[in-house]
Design a protein around this motif. Structure first.
Motif, PDB file in Angstrom:
ATOM      1  N   CYS A  14      26.676  71.097 -33.112  1.00  0.00           N
ATOM      2  CA  CYS A  14      26.656  69.812 -33.694  1.00  0.00           C
ATOM      3  C   CYS A  14      28.210  69.096 -34.011  1.00  0.00           C
ATOM      4  O   CYS A  14      28.347  68.095 -34.581  1.00  0.00           O
ATOM      5  CB  CYS A  14      25.914  69.734 -35.208  1.00  0.00           C
ATOM      6  SG  CYS A  14      26.440  70.727 -36.333  1.00  0.00           S
ATOM      7  N   CYS A  36      20.024  72.314 -33.198  1.00  0.00           N
ATOM      8  CA  CYS A  36      20.396  73.812 -33.538  1.00  0.00           C
ATOM      9  C   CYS A  36      20.057  74.711 -32.543  1.00  0.00           C
ATOM     10  O   CYS A  36      20.553  76.035 -32.611  1.00  0.00           O
ATOM     11  CB  CYS A  36      19.738  74.219 -34.799  1.00  0.00           C
ATOM     12  SG  CYS A  36      20.131  72.970 -36.030  1.00  0.00           S
ATOM     13  N   CYS A  45      25.495  79.428 -39.933  1.00  0.00           N
ATOM     14  CA  CYS A  45      25.284  78.380 -40.316  1.00  0.00           C
ATOM     15  C   CYS A  45      24.310  78.710 -41.668  1.00  0.00           C
ATOM     16  O   CYS A  45      24.228  77.921 -42.822  1.00  0.00           O
ATOM     17  CB  CYS A  45      24.955  77.357 -39.522  1.00  0.00           C
ATOM     18  SG  CYS A  45      24.442  75.649 -40.190  1.00  0.00           S
TER      19      CYS A  45
END
Ligand code: SF4
Length: 106
Positions: A14, A36, A45
């Motif tokens: 991203c 994702c 993350c």
């Protein structure tokens, strides 16, 4: 593992996206988290968000609601990073396992 504690964000799928896309509300989150899928730092993350109890936005392919539910189900976890990395290693050592994410978060 793609990076250490500090640099995983450099590999984020991203990274070039508009940050506002990951900080949407309600049903739009399910659409937003598609970015994702296949992210090389999804584990890092998600662990970051869970360990820091970050309440808003999409992290590691999970909405804030999904993360809250996970934290409620596993209140005794002291390090999500350690737990998720161990799960990923175990998955990667499984014969026939695909490369990439361990996939336990959906
Ligand atoms: S898992 Fe999703 S939110 Fe996290 S770095 Fe990757 S693309 Fe961004």
């Amino acid at each position: 593992m793609v990076g250490d504690d500090q640099d995983w964000g450099e590999h984020a799928a991203c990274r070039a996206a508009d940050p506002d896309e990951l900080f949407v509300e309600g049903a739009a989150q399910n659409k937003a988290k598609v970015i994702c899928t296949g992210c090389p730092v999804r584990t890092e993350c998600l662990a970051h968000a869970l360990d820091l109890r970050i309440e808003h936005g999409i992290w590691g392919g999970m909405t804030e609601r999904e993360r809250r539910a996970l934290l409620r189900r596993r209140p005794l976890v002291t390090s999500w990073r350690r737990l998720l990395e161990a799960a990923r290693s175990e998955h990667e050592q499984t014969p026939g396992a695909e490369d990439g994410q361990w996939g336990a978060t959906g």
